[in-house]
Structure formats: C-alpha cells, structure tokens
Design a protein around this motif. Structure first.
Motif, PDB file in Angstrom:
ATOM      1  N   ILE A  80       0.823  -1.169   0.131  1.00  0.00           N
ATOM      2  CA  ILE A  80       0.144   0.018   0.174  1.00  0.00           C
ATOM      3  C   ILE A  80       0.822   1.260   0.122  1.00  0.00           C
ATOM      4  CG2 ILE A  80      -1.870   1.264   1.285  1.00  0.00           C
ATOM      5  CD1 ILE A  80      -3.145  -1.209   2.272  1.00  0.00           C
ATOM      6  N   VAL A  81       2.112   1.341   0.878  1.00  0.00           N
ATOM      7  CA  VAL A  81       2.870   2.510   0.806  1.00  0.00           C
ATOM      8  C   VAL A  81       3.392   2.581  -0.646  1.00  0.00           C
ATOM      9  CG1 VAL A  81       5.076   3.210   1.870  1.00  0.00           C
ATOM     10  CG2 VAL A  81       3.566   2.090   3.130  1.00  0.00           C
ATOM     11  N   ALA A  82       3.970   1.530  -1.339  1.00  0.00           N
ATOM     12  CA  ALA A  82       4.400   1.721  -2.824  1.00  0.00           C
ATOM     13  C   ALA A  82       3.203   2.002  -3.473  1.00  0.00           C
ATOM     14  CB  ALA A  82       4.931   0.304  -3.044  1.00  0.00           C
ATOM     15  N   ALA A  83       2.133   1.866  -3.564  1.00  0.00           N
ATOM     16  CA  ALA A  83       0.886   2.207  -4.319  1.00  0.00           C
ATOM     17  C   ALA A  83       0.809   3.882  -4.101  1.00  0.00           C
ATOM     18  CB  ALA A  83      -0.541   1.480  -4.279  1.00  0.00           C
ATOM     19  N   GLU A  84       0.921   4.199  -2.744  1.00  0.00           N
ATOM     20  CA  GLU A  84       0.813   5.641  -2.244  1.00  0.00           C
ATOM     21  C   GLU A  84       1.952   6.374  -3.066  1.00  0.00           C
ATOM     22  OE1 GLU A  84       0.419   8.592   1.451  1.00  0.00           O
ATOM     23  OE2 GLU A  84       0.488   6.573   1.653  1.00  0.00           O
ATOM     24  N   HIS A  85       3.152   5.789  -3.113  1.00  0.00           N
ATOM     25  CA  HIS A  85       4.188   6.694  -3.610  1.00  0.00           C
ATOM     26  C   HIS A  85       3.839   6.770  -5.126  1.00  0.00           C
ATOM     27  CE1 HIS A  85       6.652   7.445  -0.097  1.00  0.00           C
ATOM     28  NE2 HIS A  85       6.563   6.197   0.288  1.00  0.00           N
ATOM     29  N   GLN A  86       3.446   5.572  -5.774  1.00  0.00           N
ATOM     30  CA  GLN A  86       3.252   5.665  -7.254  1.00  0.00           C
ATOM     31  C   GLN A  86       2.240   6.780  -7.559  1.00  0.00           C
ATOM     32  OE1 GLN A  86       5.022   4.349  -9.594  1.00  0.00           O
ATOM     33  NE2 GLN A  86       5.696   2.432  -8.952  1.00  0.00           N
ATOM     34  N   LEU A  87       1.222   6.941  -6.624  1.00  0.00           N
ATOM     35  CA  LEU A  87       0.532   8.004  -6.799  1.00  0.00           C
ATOM     36  C   LEU A  87       0.890   9.275  -6.893  1.00  0.00           C
ATOM     37  CD1 LEU A  87      -2.640   9.113  -7.163  1.00  0.00           C
ATOM     38  CD2 LEU A  87      -3.030   8.727  -4.887  1.00  0.00           C
ATOM     39  N   ARG A  88       1.749   9.550  -5.951  1.00  0.00           N
ATOM     40  CA  ARG A  88       2.503  10.900  -5.692  1.00  0.00           C
ATOM     41  C   ARG A  88       3.309  11.019  -7.170  1.00  0.00           C
ATOM     42  NH1 ARG A  88       4.351  10.843   0.403  1.00  0.00           N
ATOM     43  NH2 ARG A  88       2.291  11.163   1.247  1.00  0.00           N
ATOM     44  N   ALA A  89       3.967  10.151  -7.626  1.00  0.00           N
ATOM     45  CA  ALA A  89       4.951  10.207  -8.605  1.00  0.00           C
ATOM     46  C   ALA A  89       4.038  10.593  -9.739  1.00  0.00           C
ATOM     47  CB  ALA A  89       5.657   8.885  -9.091  1.00  0.00           C
ATOM     48  N   ALA A  90       2.544   9.889 -10.128  1.00  0.00           N
ATOM     49  CA  ALA A  90       1.745  10.408 -11.123  1.00  0.00           C
ATOM     50  C   ALA A  90       1.526  11.600 -10.792  1.00  0.00           C
ATOM     51  CB  ALA A  90       0.638   9.434 -11.192  1.00  0.00           C
ATOM     52  N   ASN A  91       1.468  12.391  -9.786  1.00  0.00           N
ATOM     53  CA  ASN A  91       0.836  13.606  -9.728  1.00  0.00           C
ATOM     54  C   ASN A  91       2.072  14.747 -10.057  1.00  0.00           C
ATOM     55  OD1 ASN A  91      -1.641  13.833  -8.939  1.00  0.00           O
ATOM     56  ND2 ASN A  91      -1.129  13.301  -6.258  1.00  0.00           N
ATOM     57  N   ALA A  92       3.249  14.201  -9.872  1.00  0.00           N
ATOM     58  CA  ALA A  92       4.522  15.125 -10.107  1.00  0.00           C
ATOM     59  C   ALA A  92       4.609  14.889 -11.722  1.00  0.00           C
ATOM     60  CB  ALA A  92       5.639  14.428  -9.566  1.00  0.00           C
ATOM     61  N   ASP A  93       4.300  13.848 -12.396  1.00  0.00           N
ATOM     62  CA  ASP A  93       4.182  13.633 -13.861  1.00  0.00           C
ATOM     63  C   ASP A  93       3.568  14.649 -14.364  1.00  0.00           C
ATOM     64  OD1 ASP A  93       6.236  11.948 -14.131  1.00  0.00           O
ATOM     65  OD2 ASP A  93       4.907  10.333 -13.929  1.00  0.00           O
ATOM     66  N   ILE A  94       2.460  15.206 -14.010  1.00  0.00           N
ATOM     67  CA  ILE A  94       1.477  16.107 -14.106  1.00  0.00           C
ATOM     68  C   ILE A  94       1.953  17.622 -14.243  1.00  0.00           C
ATOM     69  CG2 ILE A  94      -0.887  17.010 -13.623  1.00  0.00           C
ATOM     70  CD1 ILE A  94      -1.878  14.515 -12.982  1.00  0.00           C
ATOM     71  N   GLY A  95       2.826  17.788 -13.120  1.00  0.00           N
ATOM     72  CA  GLY A  95       3.116  18.961 -13.054  1.00  0.00           C
ATOM     73  C   GLY A  95       4.198  19.437 -14.277  1.00  0.00           C
ATOM     74  N   ALA A  96       5.153  18.404 -14.504  1.00  0.00           N
ATOM     75  CA  ALA A  96       5.909  18.140 -15.681  1.00  0.00           C
ATOM     76  C   ALA A  96       5.442  18.301 -17.177  1.00  0.00           C
ATOM     77  CB  ALA A  96       6.939  17.255 -15.631  1.00  0.00           C
ATOM     78  N   ALA A  97       4.224  17.689 -16.973  1.00  0.00           N
ATOM     79  CA  ALA A  97       3.512  18.046 -18.385  1.00  0.00           C
ATOM     80  C   ALA A  97       2.873  19.504 -18.696  1.00  0.00           C
ATOM     81  CB  ALA A  97       2.367  16.890 -18.390  1.00  0.00           C
ATOM     82  N   ARG A  98       2.241  19.861 -17.342  1.00  0.00           N
ATOM     83  CA  ARG A  98       1.768  20.945 -17.680  1.00  0.00           C
ATOM     84  C   ARG A  98       2.850  22.152 -17.938  1.00  0.00           C
ATOM     85  NH1 ARG A  98      -2.089  21.494 -12.120  1.00  0.00           N
ATOM     86  NH2 ARG A  98      -4.003  20.669 -12.994  1.00  0.00           N
ATOM     87  N   ALA A  99       4.006  21.942 -17.189  1.00  0.00           N
ATOM     88  CA  ALA A  99       5.212  23.075 -17.462  1.00  0.00           C
ATOM     89  C   ALA A  99       5.721  23.103 -19.170  1.00  0.00           C
ATOM     90  CB  ALA A  99       6.280  22.763 -16.457  1.00  0.00           C
ATOM     91  N   ALA A 100       5.393  21.949 -19.682  1.00  0.00           N
ATOM     92  CA  ALA A 100       5.687  22.095 -21.162  1.00  0.00           C
ATOM     93  C   ALA A 100       4.844  23.057 -21.946  1.00  0.00           C
ATOM     94  CB  ALA A 100       5.387  20.535 -21.701  1.00  0.00           C
ATOM     95  N   PHE A 101       3.832  23.374 -21.485  1.00  0.00           N
ATOM     96  CA  PHE A 101       2.928  24.628 -22.327  1.00  0.00           C
ATOM     97  C   PHE A 101       3.787  26.118 -22.088  1.00  0.00           C
ATOM     98  CE2 PHE A 101      -0.063  21.250 -21.455  1.00  0.00           C
ATOM     99  CZ  PHE A 101      -0.836  21.456 -22.595  1.00  0.00           C
ATOM    100  N   PHE A 102       4.724  26.289 -20.941  1.00  0.00           N
ATOM    101  CA  PHE A 102       5.310  27.637 -20.838  1.00  0.00           C
ATOM    102  C   PHE A 102       6.734  27.530 -21.466  1.00  0.00           C
ATOM    103  CE2 PHE A 102       2.097  26.694 -17.574  1.00  0.00           C
ATOM    104  CZ  PHE A 102       1.550  28.108 -17.524  1.00  0.00           C
TER     105      PHE A 102
END
Length: 504
Positions: free
Chosen positions: A309-331
């Motif tokens: 469960i701890v591993a799945a939670e960290h994978q969820l946080r990693a997916a959130n961070a990937d969204i931030g990187a994808a958003r920054a590509a517009f700038f």
C-alpha cells in the motif's frame, strides 16, 4: 560617472560589475520562481469498511501480539526455520531482482536530481589553418592558429515552472515506491518460506503416521497369513487385511511423492541447496513449529503497515508530479549557456594578459505548434494518475481481504482442529473396542477394518488441519505487513559488485 574618462581598466571593472549584477538578478528570478504546477498530493479515502467482518474475528487478549512491532526472528522461533529464512534472504533470485530494482530507481533519481544543477566542463581546442594567396586580399598565403581553453556551462534550464523539479519529485517517489515493493517482496518471501517449511513438517508427520500404520498392518498380515496356514481363519479375512495394507502402502507412496515435491519447492525459494531429509522410520513425533497469535487492529493500520500500500501511494504521488512536468511544457523554457576562458592565435600567448574570452548565451523557446503532442502528453499524465488512484484503491481492498481471509481461516481452522482431535480420540477408542470384540468373537473382522481405516483418515485430516491453522497465522503475519526488517537483509540480497572504484 563617466567611464570613458577612467581608462580601459575602469571600463572592464564596470563590465564585470554589470555582469555580476545580471547573474544575481537571474538567480533571484530563478529562486523566486520554480513554482510547481503539479496538483496537490492527496490520497482517496480507503474504499473498505472501518472494521473487519464479524466472521473474521481475531484474538483480542493480552497475549495477542502486534505484527508491525514483531520482527520475523521474534515471530518464527524455530531454529531450522530461521536458518532457512536467512538463506532465502541471501540467495532468493526474485528478492535479488527486487533489490536491484531499488538500486536502479535510486540511480534514476540521482540523474533527475543532477538536472537541477548547472553542468560545467573544461573545453580545449587547437586549430591551424592555411589560406591560399588567391583567396586572400594580400595575394599571399596565410597560416593562422586558434588556441582556446575555457570553462563551459552547458544548457542549464532555469526551472521557473517547476518542470525539472517535478521530474525529480517523480523519480524520488518512484524510488520510494520501488523500495517499498522490495520490502513487500521480502515479507512475502519470509511468509512463503515459513509456509513451505510448515507444509514440509506437516507431510513428515503424516508420513510418520502412515509408516506406523503400514508397520502395524504388515504385522497383522503376517499373523493372518499364519492363521490361514493353520486353518484358524478364512482366506477372506486375509484378503481384507491385505487390502488394508496396500491402501496404507499407497498412501505412504503418495506422501513420499508430495514431500519430495514440497522439499524441492522450498529449496527453490531458499535459492540454495538445503538438507531437509525425511525423518527415519520409527522416529518419534515432531511437533509443528508454534506461532503466537496476532492482533489484527483496524483496517486503517494497513495504510501504514502494508508495504505494497505504501508503494501504491508513492506511485500515486509520482503520477501527480508527472502532471506538473506535463503542465510546465506549455510555458517558455529558458536555458543558459556560456563559457569563460582564454584564447590566442599562438599557443605561447594562450594565458597572457588580454587573452581572456567569455560568452553568455541565454535562450528561450516557446512551443507554438506541435500537432497536439503537449496536450496529449498532459492527457496521458492525467490518465496514468487515474490509473494510479485505481491501483491504490485496489491494493487497499486486496489487503483488507487478505487480513479478513486469514482471520476467518484462523478462527474456523482452530474450531475444526478441536473437533478433529475429539474425532481422533473417539476413533482410537472405537478401534480398540472393535479389536477386543473381534478377539472375543463378538464382531466380524470387517468392523475392525472399518475402525482402523477411519482412524487413519481422521489422523491424517487432523494433521492437515493443524498445518493449515499454522499457515493461516503465517498468512495473517504477511497480510498485516510483517514486522520491521533488518536493513542488512537488503544488502545481503545484492550480488557482489565487480566494478572497481564505484562511487556511491
């Protein structure tokens, strides 16, 4: 102030001051920026009940222990089992692969972390060239040289929108997830070795009972053979005794085969040759390893105690961070490139006064048209984040079921073992009385055969149930996340590194 009246030295100093101020200004803008565009980290509520089902009640007394505070060496106290688990932690290839994945994720994080820092390098260049006279205004051939040495700054991205930092965060969370997955693999391996060992000892006990029965029936067959020879009994009874003997011999052969397969499976888990010989014929009973009762606690405890469960939670946080990187590509993306060094047409004048050279080349790029690639990349990041949420919830539900199944199995197997023990006691007495009735001529030998056959079946079923009860306790220990793991176990699972001079 009039710099033109101060001479070339003052102008050079003023230029350096202006350049330093520009660098400070850029650094200030960089530090003030770097705003992450990732969505806030949040986990969905656990999609399970607040308590385990009523049919999955566990021990709540003072003797029940908490798995999260119980290291495997404290829970599995059998010396032989401890040795097997220790061998498995050092030699199991699946655990070694999980440990190497942790090192792989650690290296990936270090790569992403380094992207936040400027990369400097020393560059050197030497060139000689000759230009023919017909290509020269003077009409004479010209030989020239170019020698340069400089400290260069590669294209360093100013992370105003947090793209690089988001990628670093994603790599860090992936590393944490891989580390938790390695811990889950360790707990599962410990449970698998313990379960295999209990299964082996269960087969040893069943084999011991079968061998004792075979020896008893071989003696009965010898006695009845003698009776038939002297005419004291019928051949039908001898045939019945022989049938009972062959049934026991067939059971013994079946148990020998099952024990060999179980020993092979356990050796594969351990990852090294092990000596697990069957007990010799006529040996005394060997008790199955004792395991203390565990307290299940609340389902919410699993969120912290279960490494998967701890591993799945960290994978969820990693997916959130990937969204931030994808958003920054517009700038716009701003990068700095520069160098500082010395240049001269003659090698001997490379480091003389006045040979200093420098370049400073900031670049800015803004995407205008890319066929929808950036938008699709952002959509992909959101989809993967939704998948991570579903995986997180599925892992919690699976953990809840694992604990509930182990608790209910433990409860009903304990009840079944108690009933079967009473059944074995009753069948033992029945077989004794049937033998007395036959010896006194009050019953047919078929009654004795039925009593002995039922006694052996009850004994076998009792040992199987006792082994299943221990297996349910092992499953509960693993389902609750196991206890604290020794950090040396992960190091022991790593193969020796043949690369000399490896930096940490």
């Amino acid at each position: 102030m009039d710099f033109g009246s101060q001479g070339p030295g003052a102008a050079a100093r003023a230029s350096r001051v202006s350049g330093a101020r520009a660098v400070v200004a850029v650094a200030g803008m960089y530090l003030a920026g770097c705003a992450s565009l990732a969505p806030p980290d949040s986990t969905p509520p656990a999609p399970v009940a607040n308590a385990y089902p009523a049919d999955a009640s566990g021990p709540v007394g003072a003797d029940a222990l908490q798995a999260a505070a119980l290291a495997w060496r404290d829970y599995f106290t059998d010396p032989e089992l401890r040795g097997l688990i220790g061998l498995a932690l050092r030699n199991n290839r699946d655990l070694r692969m999980a440990t190497l994945r942790v090192e792989e994720a650690r290296a990936g994080y270090r790569i992403q972390r380094a992207a936040q820092l400027p990369a400097f390098g020393v560059e050197g260049q030497a060139a000689r060239s000759r230009v023919p006279g017909d290509l020269n205004a003077s009409g004479r051939s010209l030989v020239s040289g170019d020698y340069e040495v400089a400290l260069g700054l590669a294209a360093w991205e100013l992370d105003f929108w947090g793209r690089v930092r988001s990628l670093k965060t994603a790599a860090l969370e992936t590393f944490f997830a891989t580390e938790a997955a390695q811990q889950a693999a360790t707990v599962n391996l410990i449970a698998a070795v313990a379960d295999g060992y209990v299964g082996l000892r269960e087969l040893d006990e069943r084999l011991r009972l079968a061998r004792r029965t075979i020896a008893s029936r071989e003696e009965s067959f010898r006695i009845f053979t003698r009776r038939v020879e002297v005419g004291a009994t019928s051949k039908l009874e001898l045939t019945q005794v022989e049938a009972l003997l062959t049934q026991a011999q067939a059971l013994g052969a079946q148990l020998e085969r099952e024990r060999a397969a179980q020993a092979h499976a356990l050796a594969l888990l351990v990852g090294a040759p092990v000596e697990l010989e069957a007990p010799p014929p006529g040996s005394t009973a060997r008790a199955l390893p004792a395991l203390p009762a565990l307290r299940a606690g609340l389902p919410s405890d699993l969120l912290l105690d279960r490494p998967d469960i701890v591993a799945a939670e960290h994978q969820l946080r990693a997916a959130n961070a990937d969204i931030g990187a994808a958003r920054a590509a517009f700038f716009p993306r701003i990068a700095l490139t520069g160098s500082f060094g010395s240049a001269s047409a003659q090698l001997g004048g490379l480091f003389e006064s006045g040979s200093r050279t420098w370049t400073f080349a900031p670049t800015i790029s803004l995407p205008i048209f890319n066929g929808g690639r950036i938008r699709a990349n952002l959509d992909l990041a959101w989809v993967r984040r939704d998948m991570a949420v579903a995986e997180y919830e599925r892992t919690i539900q699976g953990a809840f079921r694992d604990v509930a199944d182990a608790l209910s199995a433990q409860h009903w197997l304990f009840e079944q073992a108690r009933i079967l023990q009473a059944t074995v006691d009753a069948q033992t007495e029945r077989a004794r009385l049937a033998g007395l009735r036959y010896e006194n001529g009050a019953a047919a030998f078929l009654e004795v055969l039925d009593a002995e056959r039922d006694l052996l079946a009850a004994q076998q079923q009792l040992v199987q149930t006792q082994g299943a009860l221990l297996a349910s306790r092992i499953a509960l220990y693993a389902a609750l996340g196991g206890g604290p793991l020794d950090a040396r176990a992960a190091d022991a699972a790593l193969p020796p590194d043949p690369r000399p001079g490896q930096s940490p």
